[in-house]
Design a protein around this motif. Structure first.
Motif, PDB file in Angstrom:
ATOM      1  N   TYR A  30       0.839  -1.200   0.000  1.00 28.89           N
ATOM      2  CA  TYR A  30       0.000   0.000   0.000  1.00 28.89           C
ATOM      3  C   TYR A  30       0.873   1.249   0.000  1.00 28.89           C
ATOM      4  CZ  TYR A  30      -3.970  -2.975   1.210  1.00 28.89           C
ATOM      5  OH  TYR A  30      -4.949  -3.941   1.197  1.00 28.89           O
ATOM      6  N   ASN A  31       0.410   2.242  -0.735  1.00 36.22           N
ATOM      7  CA  ASN A  31       1.089   3.530  -0.775  1.00 36.22           C
ATOM      8  C   ASN A  31       0.495   4.404   0.333  1.00 36.22           C
ATOM      9  OD1 ASN A  31       2.665   5.641  -1.527  1.00 36.22           O
ATOM     10  ND2 ASN A  31       1.579   6.115  -3.411  1.00 36.22           N
ATOM     11  N   GLY A  32       1.078   4.329   1.514  1.00 38.23           N
ATOM     12  CA  GLY A  32       0.520   5.011   2.674  1.00 38.23           C
ATOM     13  C   GLY A  32      -0.477   4.121   3.392  1.00 38.23           C
ATOM     14  N   VAL A  33      -0.900   4.558   4.550  1.00 41.02           N
ATOM     15  CA  VAL A  33      -1.865   3.787   5.346  1.00 41.02           C
ATOM     16  C   VAL A  33      -3.210   3.781   4.630  1.00 41.02           C
ATOM     17  CG1 VAL A  33      -3.054   3.618   7.557  1.00 41.02           C
ATOM     18  CG2 VAL A  33      -0.678   4.414   7.476  1.00 41.02           C
ATOM     19  N   PRO A  34      -3.776   2.602   4.352  1.00 41.71           N
ATOM     20  CA  PRO A  34      -5.070   2.531   3.654  1.00 41.71           C
ATOM     21  C   PRO A  34      -6.174   3.243   4.422  1.00 41.71           C
ATOM     22  CG  PRO A  34      -4.001   0.381   3.722  1.00 41.71           C
ATOM     23  CD  PRO A  34      -3.219   1.274   4.624  1.00 41.71           C
ATOM     24  N   GLN A  35      -7.062   3.862   3.669  1.00 42.60           N
ATOM     25  CA  GLN A  35      -8.197   4.558   4.273  1.00 42.60           C
ATOM     26  C   GLN A  35      -9.466   3.719   4.095  1.00 42.60           C
ATOM     27  OE1 GLN A  35      -7.641   7.535   5.956  1.00 42.60           O
ATOM     28  NE2 GLN A  35      -5.516   6.965   5.499  1.00 42.60           N
ATOM     29  N   GLY A  36     -10.399   3.846   5.015  1.00 38.08           N
ATOM     30  CA  GLY A  36     -11.653   3.120   4.896  1.00 38.08           C
ATOM     31  C   GLY A  36     -11.550   1.712   5.442  1.00 38.08           C
ATOM     32  N   ASP A  37     -12.510   0.898   5.068  1.00 41.42           N
ATOM     33  CA  ASP A  37     -12.608  -0.469   5.590  1.00 41.42           C
ATOM     34  C   ASP A  37     -11.809  -1.454   4.739  1.00 41.42           C
ATOM     35  OD1 ASP A  37     -14.291   0.412   7.619  1.00 41.42           O
ATOM     36  OD2 ASP A  37     -16.065   0.213   6.341  1.00 41.42           O
ATOM     37  N   VAL A  38     -10.514  -1.241   4.661  1.00 34.55           N
ATOM     38  CA  VAL A  38      -9.641  -2.147   3.911  1.00 34.55           C
ATOM     39  C   VAL A  38      -9.236  -3.299   4.821  1.00 34.55           C
ATOM     40  CG1 VAL A  38      -7.446  -2.380   2.710  1.00 34.55           C
ATOM     41  CG2 VAL A  38      -8.768  -0.271   2.483  1.00 34.55           C
ATOM     42  N   MET A  39      -9.451  -4.528   4.335  1.00 33.57           N
ATOM     43  CA  MET A  39      -9.075  -5.709   5.097  1.00 33.57           C
ATOM     44  C   MET A  39      -8.155  -6.562   4.226  1.00 33.57           C
ATOM     45  SD  MET A  39     -10.610  -5.556   8.068  1.00 33.57           S
ATOM     46  CE  MET A  39     -10.746  -7.235   8.677  1.00 33.57           C
ATOM     47  N   PRO A  40      -6.852  -6.352   4.305  1.00 29.30           N
ATOM     48  CA  PRO A  40      -5.929  -7.076   3.426  1.00 29.30           C
ATOM     49  C   PRO A  40      -5.929  -8.583   3.687  1.00 29.30           C
ATOM     50  CG  PRO A  40      -4.727  -5.889   5.124  1.00 29.30           C
ATOM     51  CD  PRO A  40      -6.151  -5.454   5.233  1.00 29.30           C
ATOM     52  N   ASP A  41      -6.257  -9.359   2.656  1.00 31.69           N
ATOM     53  CA  ASP A  41      -6.212 -10.814   2.743  1.00 31.69           C
ATOM     54  C   ASP A  41      -4.815 -11.241   2.301  1.00 31.69           C
ATOM     55  OD1 ASP A  41      -6.745 -13.491   2.895  1.00 31.69           O
ATOM     56  OD2 ASP A  41      -7.794 -13.578   0.964  1.00 31.69           O
ATOM     57  N   ALA A  42      -3.872 -11.175   3.226  1.00 29.59           N
ATOM     58  CA  ALA A  42      -2.476 -11.409   2.864  1.00 29.59           C
ATOM     59  C   ALA A  42      -1.697 -11.931   4.053  1.00 29.59           C
ATOM     60  CB  ALA A  42      -1.850 -10.108   2.355  1.00 29.59           C
ATOM     61  N   ASP A  43      -0.579 -12.594   3.740  1.00 38.61           N
ATOM     62  CA  ASP A  43       0.324 -13.069   4.792  1.00 38.61           C
ATOM     63  C   ASP A  43       1.280 -11.967   5.220  1.00 38.61           C
ATOM     64  OD1 ASP A  43      -0.642 -15.803   4.585  1.00 38.61           O
ATOM     65  OD2 ASP A  43       0.436 -15.879   2.685  1.00 38.61           O
ATOM     66  N   ALA A  44       1.573 -11.054   4.288  1.00 41.72           N
ATOM     67  CA  ALA A  44       2.452  -9.927   4.581  1.00 41.72           C
ATOM     68  C   ALA A  44       1.846  -8.669   3.985  1.00 41.72           C
ATOM     69  CB  ALA A  44       3.844 -10.172   4.007  1.00 41.72           C
ATOM     70  N   CYS A  45       1.866  -7.616   4.760  1.00 42.23           N
ATOM     71  CA  CYS A  45       1.341  -6.327   4.304  1.00 42.23           C
ATOM     72  C   CYS A  45       2.436  -5.289   4.470  1.00 42.23           C
ATOM     73  CB  CYS A  45       0.108  -5.946   5.103  1.00 42.23           C
ATOM     74  SG  CYS A  45      -0.591  -4.353   4.628  1.00 42.23           S
ATOM     75  N   VAL A  46       2.765  -4.610   3.382  1.00 41.19           N
ATOM     76  CA  VAL A  46       3.819  -3.589   3.386  1.00 41.19           C
ATOM     77  C   VAL A  46       3.178  -2.222   3.165  1.00 41.19           C
ATOM     78  CG1 VAL A  46       5.961  -2.789   2.334  1.00 41.19           C
ATOM     79  CG2 VAL A  46       5.471  -5.252   2.441  1.00 41.19           C
ATOM     80  N   ILE A  47       3.486  -1.279   4.044  1.00 44.89           N
ATOM     81  CA  ILE A  47       3.006   0.093   3.882  1.00 44.89           C
ATOM     82  C   ILE A  47       4.205   0.976   3.553  1.00 44.89           C
ATOM     83  CG2 ILE A  47       1.927   2.072   5.002  1.00 44.89           C
ATOM     84  CD1 ILE A  47       0.348   0.159   6.721  1.00 44.89           C
ATOM     85  N   ALA A  48       4.182   1.556   2.363  1.00 45.42           N
ATOM     86  CA  ALA A  48       5.257   2.455   1.943  1.00 45.42           C
ATOM     87  C   ALA A  48       4.955   3.870   2.424  1.00 45.42           C
ATOM     88  CB  ALA A  48       5.394   2.429   0.423  1.00 45.42           C
ATOM     89  N   LEU A  49       5.886   4.428   3.160  1.00 45.32           N
ATOM     90  CA  LEU A  49       5.755   5.797   3.657  1.00 45.32           C
ATOM     91  C   LEU A  49       6.763   6.687   2.924  1.00 45.32           C
ATOM     92  CD1 LEU A  49       5.558   4.828   7.448  1.00 45.32           C
ATOM     93  CD2 LEU A  49       3.646   5.409   5.939  1.00 45.32           C
ATOM     94  N   LYS A  50       6.993   7.873   3.432  1.00 46.97           N
ATOM     95  CA  LYS A  50       7.992   8.765   2.846  1.00 46.97           C
ATOM     96  C   LYS A  50       8.858   9.317   3.970  1.00 46.97           C
ATOM     97  CE  LYS A  50       8.484  12.291  -0.725  1.00 46.97           C
ATOM     98  NZ  LYS A  50       7.849  13.313  -1.572  1.00 46.97           N
ATOM     99  N   THR A  51       9.337   8.393   4.812  1.00 44.78           N
ATOM    100  CA  THR A  51      10.022   8.799   6.033  1.00 44.78           C
ATOM    101  C   THR A  51      11.531   8.941   5.881  1.00 44.78           C
ATOM    102  OG1 THR A  51      10.065   6.465   6.695  1.00 44.78           O
ATOM    103  CG2 THR A  51       8.260   7.809   7.537  1.00 44.78           C
ATOM    104  N   ARG A  52      12.068   8.556   4.736  1.00 50.94           N
ATOM    105  CA  ARG A  52      13.521   8.621   4.593  1.00 50.94           C
ATOM    106  C   ARG A  52      14.021  10.066   4.657  1.00 50.94           C
ATOM    107  NH1 ARG A  52      17.302   6.310  -0.346  1.00 50.94           N
ATOM    108  NH2 ARG A  52      19.281   6.593   0.720  1.00 50.94           N
ATOM    109  N   THR A  53      13.273  10.983   4.035  1.00 54.91           N
ATOM    110  CA  THR A  53      13.708  12.377   4.002  1.00 54.91           C
ATOM    111  C   THR A  53      12.693  13.315   4.658  1.00 54.91           C
ATOM    112  OG1 THR A  53      12.749  12.590   1.784  1.00 54.91           O
ATOM    113  CG2 THR A  53      15.083  12.037   1.913  1.00 54.91           C
ATOM    114  N   GLN A  54      11.705  12.752   5.314  1.00 51.98           N
ATOM    115  CA  GLN A  54      10.676  13.561   5.959  1.00 51.98           C
ATOM    116  C   GLN A  54      11.211  14.207   7.241  1.00 51.98           C
ATOM    117  OE1 GLN A  54       7.289  11.125   7.018  1.00 51.98           O
ATOM    118  NE2 GLN A  54       5.820  12.742   6.601  1.00 51.98           N
ATOM    119  N   ASN A  55      10.614  15.301   7.649  1.00 46.19           N
ATOM    120  CA  ASN A  55      10.907  15.882   8.949  1.00 46.19           C
ATOM    121  C   ASN A  55      10.805  14.789  10.014  1.00 46.19           C
ATOM    122  OD1 ASN A  55       9.274  16.898  11.525  1.00 46.19           O
ATOM    123  ND2 ASN A  55      10.671  18.533  10.924  1.00 46.19           N
TER     124      ASN A  55
END
Length: 411
Positions: A30-55
């Motif tokens: 996912y590109n960022g934290v999913p919004q709404g009633d998302v229920m990932p049917d998965a063994d692994a869930c990856v959330i991509a943030l932008k924290t490498r260069t963020q404040n």
């Protein structure tokens, strides 16, 4: 959900997602934290943030929001994924984020494991190497946003973290490793700490998983994702999708030596390319409209648009304002990508973490299937909302010199 993972940028997220899939886990990105009633049917869930260069404050806040969302989804273990070449400035975000996550999920210690031997990132005696060269002497020392000024992981982390770090040899048998950890816990005046194991060869992964695979929190590059996934996996096959016959566009904002070599190889093969000059963009002499006209005139073939340049030229350009230059380039690249998709370009290949983040944010896709890998850590991604699209997003340092040509042939 076995693993809930947060990544410091989008290419980092696709990188580790590809290794979870290779290890046999159903994985969603996912590109960022999913919004709404998302229920990932998965063994692994990856959330991509932008924290490498963020404040730093915002980076910690967004990381904790993501971790808590993963906690709500029932994640059993957590993985904080950062760049395999770390971030060796004292102001780096790796320490503050890992500190906060350790406190949030209440664990006494975790490991720092940025190694990814298949891509030349190794740790020996607690020090990080890139293809055998100490990190601070490698081309990464000139990274325009996160320069690499040291290679000793304990020194790097001590400058960023409020908790101590200690090197631990992976040659220790399991019982001796437990004794080592217990002795360290007894002699330090803190409730939390980090272990820095060596990881020189791919076969070292088995030992690391044996020693640390049950930890509730793991931090590092993507080097442990596949061996961790293989423990008790269900041998899920990678999603397969037909190749697209649409026009292709390659966009590069990375200034790494690897990407510059890939651009040279693409041009050497006869591919059409166009340099997006940052100075001319800032002055108004160059425009997205002009660049798009070049692309549109060559719709029957692939076109590479790049702002990648040498470290020396990048420093000169940044004298006009580092933040303004980066923002203008990212916006222009995102504008071009959006125009391309709207015009029927269903194959988009992007080089550079920040550039990839800008492109994916503009395109607006929030979840992805993970397909075949072009190179280790660089998969083909198919948006869940639009399965005609093929996205390839690579970290600047990944891939051989023929990467762009290979990506075009496989998408």
């Amino acid at each position: 959900m076995r693993f809930g993972c947060i990544a410091d940028d989008f290419t980092g997220g696709s990188d580790i997602a590809s290794f979870f899939v290779k290890g046999g886990l159903r994985t969603v990105l996912y590109n960022g934290v999913p919004q709404g009633d998302v229920m990932p049917d998965a063994d692994a869930c990856v959330i991509a943030l932008k924290t490498r260069t963020q404040n730093t404050k915002e980076a910690v806040k967004s990381s904790l929001v993501a971790i808590n969302w993963l906690k709500e989804q029932g994640a059993q273990q957590y993985y904080v994924k950062y760049c395999s070449t770390f971030d060796s400035t004292p102001e780096g975000n790796i320490g503050p984020i890992c500190d906060a996550v350790m406190e949030e999920i209440n664990v006494p210690y975790t490991i720092l494991c940025p190694a990814l031997p298949v891509n030349g990132r190794t740790v020996k005696d607690g020090c990080l190497y890139v293809h055998g060269v100490p990190l601070h002497k490698s081309p990464m020392k000139d990274h325009p946003l996160t320069p690499m000024w040291d290679y000793d992981l304990v020194r790097l982390m001590n400058a960023q973290s409020k908790f101590p770090s200690v090197k631990i040899p992976t040659s220790l048998p399991e019982l001796e490793a437990e004794e080592f950890i217990e002795k360290f816990m007894n002699k330090i005046d803190t409730s939390r700490f980090y272990l820095v194991p060596d990881y020189e060869k791919e076969e070292d992964a088995e030992k690391l998983v044996q020693l640390f695979g049950d930890l509730k929190l793991i931090t590092g590059g993507s080097g442990l994702a596949e061996p961790l996934a293989k423990v008790g996996n269900r041998n899920v096959e990678t999603n397969t999708f037909e190749q697209s016959k649409s026009p292709a566009l390659v966009l590069s904002g990375s200034c790494s030596e690897a990407t510059r070599n890939q651009i040279a190889e693409y041009e050497k093969s006869g591919g059409i390319s166009y340099f997006m000059d940052p100075v001319k963009l800032l002055s108004g002499e160059e425009s997205v409209e002009n660049i798009w006209n070049v692309i549109a005139k060559n719709k029957d073939t692939s076109v590479l648009v790049y702002s990648s340049d040498t470290p020396e030229n990048v420093k000169l350009i940044q004298e006009q304002g580092k933040a303004e230059v980066a923002e203008r380039l990212e916006k222009a690249t995102a504008d071009i990508a959006e125009r391309a998709v709207n015009a029927g370009y269903h194959r988009i290949i992007v080089a550079g973490g920040e550039t990839s983040g800008a492109v994916t944010k503009r395109l607006g896709f929030t979840g992805y299937h993970i397909g075949e890998s072009i190179a280790p850590g660089v998969p083909i991604m198919i948006p869940i909302q639009e399965t005609r699209i093929r996205l390839v997003l690579k970290s600047g340092n990944f891939g051989e010199s023929d990467f762009f040509l290979r990506a075009l042939s496989l998408t």
